[in-house]
Design a protein around this motif. Structure first.
Motif, PDB file in Angstrom:
ATOM      1  N   GLY A   5       0.814  -1.215   0.000  1.00 11.32           N
ATOM      2  CA  GLY A   5       0.000   0.000   0.000  1.00 11.32           C
ATOM      3  C   GLY A   5       0.841   1.255   0.000  1.00 11.32           C
ATOM      4  O   GLY A   5       2.042   1.222  -0.264  1.00 11.32           O
ATOM      5  N   SER A  62      -3.242   4.073   2.601  1.00 10.03           N
ATOM      6  CA  SER A  62      -4.213   3.326   1.808  1.00 10.03           C
ATOM      7  C   SER A  62      -3.616   1.953   1.573  1.00 10.03           C
ATOM      8  O   SER A  62      -2.477   1.833   1.132  1.00 10.03           O
ATOM      9  N   ASP A  63      -4.368   0.906   1.917  1.00  5.57           N
ATOM     10  CA  ASP A  63      -3.755  -0.420   1.821  1.00  5.57           C
ATOM     11  C   ASP A  63      -3.972  -1.032   0.439  1.00  5.57           C
ATOM     12  O   ASP A  63      -4.645  -0.475  -0.423  1.00  5.57           O
ATOM     13  N   ALA A  64      -3.370  -2.186   0.257  1.00  6.46           N
ATOM     14  CA  ALA A  64      -3.318  -2.801  -1.068  1.00  6.46           C
ATOM     15  C   ALA A  64      -4.652  -3.357  -1.520  1.00  6.46           C
ATOM     16  O   ALA A  64      -4.775  -3.884  -2.625  1.00  6.46           O
ATOM     17  N   THR A  72      -4.645   1.987  -5.465  1.00  9.78           N
ATOM     18  CA  THR A  72      -3.387   2.027  -4.725  1.00  9.78           C
ATOM     19  C   THR A  72      -2.379   1.091  -5.374  1.00  9.78           C
ATOM     20  O   THR A  72      -1.224   1.440  -5.590  1.00  9.78           O
ATOM     21  N   THR A  73      -2.853  -0.108  -5.690  1.00  8.54           N
ATOM     22  CA  THR A  73      -1.968  -1.100  -6.293  1.00  8.54           C
ATOM     23  C   THR A  73      -1.444  -0.594  -7.634  1.00  8.54           C
ATOM     24  O   THR A  73      -0.248  -0.714  -7.934  1.00  8.54           O
TER      25      THR A  73
END
Lengths: 202, 799
Positions: A100, A113-115, A120-121
């Protein structure tokens, strides 16, 4: 982050869409002497597992009369991702990796912001590919054209293939000699971020 | 008492009187029921309505009813697969669902502009809502201090990030990015985001990314309506075959499974039971008209029972009806005993001297009185369900008895002799002579040992009142349920917090007060999340206070805004930002506006509105809800500052509690019923009365022992069946003693036992747990009562 929140929530469409900037694009503005073909482009970038150095960044925002200038260090490692250490004017660190994107200030989380979010990815993958010189990955998401004058740095123009990605970047310009020297991120709103690198040997 | 026992002078007139009373009573009952039905009959179906009044909060009922639509009227569908395929399949699915015309609304494919519109509305109220964290930071900022403020430096940091883009566009209307923080609270994603215009959850699997597209379909029919259920079921079966990666959940799936199961059981168990009873009656009586004679009293009984319940109770519960009707089944004894007696005394009833009739009519009347007494004992219990059931079954028995007394003698006036019965009786006589009797010492020892065993086992019986055990859906269905709910971010509708207030604003204040506690709960339970209106809407007072706080701390001269713009080197931005802020003075949002806004779609149903003198809202939980949630909520529920307006509604727990209460009190009331019946019978039979009660008592004790030795966890429904065993046993005992163990009574007792076994005992084969428990107990209990009653009644003449 806002790049992501924009797509997720459509906030980009809220305000300030009608702005158009006089396009002063230093990298692109050179006369394009020689168009580079696909083979040449493929040979321009040297893939690397690690890249680090200093950066100078200027952010041109429609609402501000002067660009926001910042500087600091960056470290890219294939395993850890990109660590963007802003030293001036306010110290903070942005880490862009497989898990992220996050920003910390004095050890405190400012934003993350996580994956799980594909945006985000996507952004993380693009940044990683740019710093790793991974042209193959870039070619899956961008149409790439390039030009080079004799004895001058090469210039590449990356245009997103998907409409979704165009909401982030209308275009990315890269410039370099052996190694990456400059990067311009053009946003759909007309704002742009210009970055100059001084690469350090390991 | 009955026509048969009245003095001989004018039997015919007496019979006419009984017939007339039967006619009048039934006519009245029929008219009353008809009138009620024409007014629109309403049955209670919520099991919570069976709770004693003081335990059942009217507010909880109100909430459950309001929320019922969310829980039951929805079908959640998930299409999983690769990015392109899943989106294409989801489109195909949505189209098919729409074309079917079976759904009111389908939420799936979402234009990003819809989301944008919702956000624009939310953005309108940005100056009136702060997150708790931002509010605290602002409150703790000394005014006019030039020290670096964390809100300012964070906002600036984000602008300097290479990815800081779109925030920059709001420098003059959300300079410190406070809206961005509030948006995350007001419209949390819970891992679901809009991808390719579909609400989507992404899952990282060993094989790469999996895209789960989520659709919600609102039913436009009742999930319990058979026809509609079938249509939806068929559509889903077709879609399952044609749409790759489809899974779904919804009450209607379970309801339709239950209905299919019930349908199958009706066609197997039901048919078996009906055919068995018809064959039995034809075999013994040899005339189809006897079918009518046997069942007419039952039908009339149910009619009277229904009318009585409608008269006495405002609303009749459907469960009461079901079990009440099965208890009325005991009344089949009256017609059987009467008809068997008439076989013994063929010819015209009128020709017979009056005293010939008296024993059977007396026994029928006594049987009726004792059963009514036993069942009415339940009416004293403080449970609405038991009261209704008691009234229903007592009235039913009286109706059946009245039919036997009033109508059957008229219908059986000319009864031909039945020579076939002689064979049966000869066989029965053979058995009767060899039947063990309690007067024999060896039998007495065995009986005492069995009684001892039952008594010893009684405190060791293990009961389980959990509603989960009554779950009828198969495990695979429940598993699919859980999976879909997890993917779709479903919230639980069976367990939630109910918050109240004297006014809308007070309710919002209470919700606001609760929020920090809920945030803490979230922190302790990773994966858990909650939904509360306070995430989107603050009380008026708070909104004004937030605006004032911003005015003082941010937008005042030399406030945080000026610090921010100075640090950016763009002091001229302050003026525009200030102008925007002041242009929105008195722009707070009311509950009405909130309900009409697009962005409240995800939380709107939590607002329940006014009920009696209070306003109600719900807070519910989703994601990884821990099993210990109830316990974790206890401190909040007990908190003196909150307990007056906060309650936890846990429907499975409440239902289990209902079952447990009923089971407890049922045990005691059964014991009381035995005592009352024993007292009544003692009036007539003196101390021989024990012989009548001993049969059903021992049979019941042994049944419980046997079932629990077989490893069955006992429930309320086992005990309910014991009431039926008591009724059957009492009749058998009274008739046998009264007729001095006549063979015709033996025949009637056998037929009574067999019809009961066929009607209810076969339910032991059911895969619906409630019916299975009831059936297994009847099966065991009635067989035992049949075997044991003669053991005690034979030899009663020797007393």
């Amino acid at each position: 982050m806002s790049l992501l929140s924009r797509l997720r929530c459509g906030r980009i469409l809220l305000l300030g869409m009608a702005l158009s900037l006089p396009t002063a694009l230093p990298v692109q503005a050179q006369t394009l002497a020689t168009e580079l073909d696909a083979d040449q482009i493929a040979r321009i970038l040297t893939p690397t597992d690690q890249l680090q150095g200093q950066f100078q960044q200027d952010k041109y925002l429609a609402v501000l009369p002067r660009p926001l200038h910042s500087s600091g260090r960056f470290v890219y490692q294939r395993q850890q991702g990109l660590s963007w250490q802003i030293e001036q004017p306010i110290a903070s660190t942005v880490v862009i990796s497989d898990s992220g994107i996050s920003q910390t200030q004095n050890g405190q989380l400012v934003w993350q912001s996580d994956a799980n979010s594909p945006q985000t990815t996507t952004v993380a993958n693009i940044m990683a590919a740019i710093f790793a010189g991974d042209l193959a990955t870039l070619q899956t998401t961008f149409d790439i054209s390039g030009a080079q004058q004799p004895d001058q740095p090469w210039q590449l123009q990356l245009t997103p293939k998907s409409e979704v990605l165009k909401n982030f970047f209308s275009q990315i310009d890269m410039t370099g000699a052996q190694q990456l020297q400059g990067l311009v991120l053009h946003e759909a709103s007309g704002d742009r971020t210009e970055i100059r690198f001084t690469i350090e040997a390991d | 008492m009955s026509a048969a026992t009245s003095p001989t002078t004018n039997r015919k007139t007496s019979q006419t009187t009984w017939l007339t009373s039967w006619l009048l009573v039934m006519l009245a009952a029929l008219l009353f029921c008809g009138w009620q039905i024409s007014r629109g009959l309403q049955f209670d179906t919520s099991i919570l309505a069976l709770l004693p009044a003081e335990e059942n909060s009217a507010a909880a009922d109100f909430a459950n009813n309001q929320l019922a639509d969310n829980a039951s009227q929805r079908l959640i569908l998930v299409v999983s697969g690769q990015r392109q395929a899943s989106a294409a399949n989801a489109s195909q699915l949505q189209q098919a669902l729409q074309q079917s015309g079976l759904f009111k609304q389908i939420t799936g494919h979402t234009d990003a502009s819809q989301l944008q519109q919702a956000l624009e509305q939310l953005y309108d109220w940005r100056y009136y809502h702060l997150t708790n964290t931002d509010r605290q930071l602002l409150e703790n900022t000394p005014t006019n201090s030039s020290a670096a403020n964390p809100l300012v430096s964070k906002a600036i940091s984000r602008l300097y990030s290479p990815l800081g883009g779109s925030l920059a566009q709001h420098l003059s209307d959300d300079p410190l990015q406070l809206f961005d923080h509030w948006r995350e609270q007001a419209l949390p994603s819970h891992g679901i985001s809009l991808q390719d215009d579909w609400p989507t959850r992404l899952e990282q699997t060993a094989k790469g990314q999996l895209w789960h597209r989520i659709l919600v379909a609102d039913l436009n029919g009742s999930p319990f309506a058979m026809g509609y259920q079938q249509q939806v079921g068929q559509l889903l079966e077709q879609l399952k075959a044609s749409v790759d990666g489809l899974s779904y959940t919804g009450l209607i799936i379970h309801a339709s499974y239950g209905a299919a199961q019930a349908k199958q059981e009706i066609s197997t168990i039901g048919a078996l039971s009906l055919v068995g009873i018809v064959l039995l009656i034809l075999l013994v009586f040899r005339r189809p008209s006897y079918l009518l004679l046997v069942f007419l009293p039952l039908l009339c009984g149910c009619l009277l029972a229904m009318a009585t319940c409608l008269l006495l109770f405002e609303r009749v519960h459907i469960i009461t009806l079901a079990f009440g009707a099965s208890l009325v089944g005991v009344a089949i004894d009256y017609s059987l005993h009467y008809l068997c007696h008439r076989l013994e005394q063929p010819g015209s009833a009128d020709d017979r001297p009056n005293n010939r009739h008296s024993p059977v009519m007396t026994a029928i009347t006594l049987g009726m009185f004792s059963s009514v007494l036993a069942y009415l004992a339940q009416a004293a219990a403080p449970f609405p369900g038991l009261q209704q059931m008691a009234v229903f079954s007592a009235a039913g028995l009286i109706g059946a008895w009245l039919t036997v007394i009033g109508l059957l003698p008229v219908l059986t006036r000319r009864l031909p002799a039945n020579p076939h019965v002689a064979y049966l009786l000869r066989g029965l006589d053979h058995i009767r002579q060899r039947w063990p009797r309690a007067n024999q010492p060896s039998v007495a020892v065995v009986v005492l040992l069995l009684a001892g065993l039952s008594v010893w086992q009684l405190p060791r019986l293990s009961f389980d009142d959990s509603i989960v055990r009554l779950q009828t859906s198969p495990l695979a269905l429940l598993k699919a349920d859980q999976q879909v709910n997890q993917l779709a971010g479903g919230v639980s509708w069976s367990r939630y917090l109910l918050v109240s207030g004297n006014s809308e604003q007070q309710l919002l204040q209470h919700l606001q007060q609760l929020q920090p506690e809920l945030d803490q709960l979230n922190q302790h339970n990773p994966g858990l999340y909650y939904q509360s209106i306070s995430q989107q809407l603050a009380p008026q007072q708070q909104q004004q206070a937030d605006y004032q706080l911003l005015a003082n701390q941010v937008y005042a001269a030399n406030g945080l805004l000026d610090q921010f713009t100075q640090q950016l080197g763009a002091a001229e931005l302050s003026a525009a930002a200030r102008a925007d802020f002041h242009s929105r003075a008195s722009h707070s949002i009311s509950p009405d506006q909130w309900q009409q806004a697009d962005f409240s779609a995800s939380l709107r149903h939590l607002w329940l509105g006014q009920f009696e003198n209070s306003y109600y809202a719900v807070v519910n939980f989703g994601g990884a809800v821990p099993t210990s949630l109830d316990q974790q909520l206890q401190p909040l529920l007990a908190d003196p500052a909150m307990r007056d307006w906060l309650q936890l509604i846990d429907r499975p727990a409440a239902i289990s509690q209902v079952l447990q209460h009923y089971r407890h009190s049922m045990g005691w009331w059964i014991a009381l019923a035995y005592a009352a019946v024993l007292a009544l019978l003692a009036l007539r039979y003196r101390w021989r009365a024990w012989r009548i009660v001993a049969g059903p008592a021992l049979a019941s004790g042994l049944t419980l022992t046997l079932l629990s030795l077989l490893g069955m966890q006992l429930t309320l429904f086992n005990l309910l069946a014991l009431l039926l065993v008591l009724g059957i046993g009492l009749d058998a005992g009274i008739f046998l003693i009264n007729s001095r163990n006549s063979l015709y009574t033996w025949l009637a007792v056998a037929m009574s036992a067999l019809t009961t076994l066929l009607a209810f005992g076969l339910l032991a084969l059911s895969s619906t747990p409630v019916l299975m428990y009831f059936g297994a107990t009847v099966l065991c209990g009635v067989v035992l009562v049949w075997l044991l009653t003669p053991v005690f009644t034979l030899g009663s003449q020797d007393d």
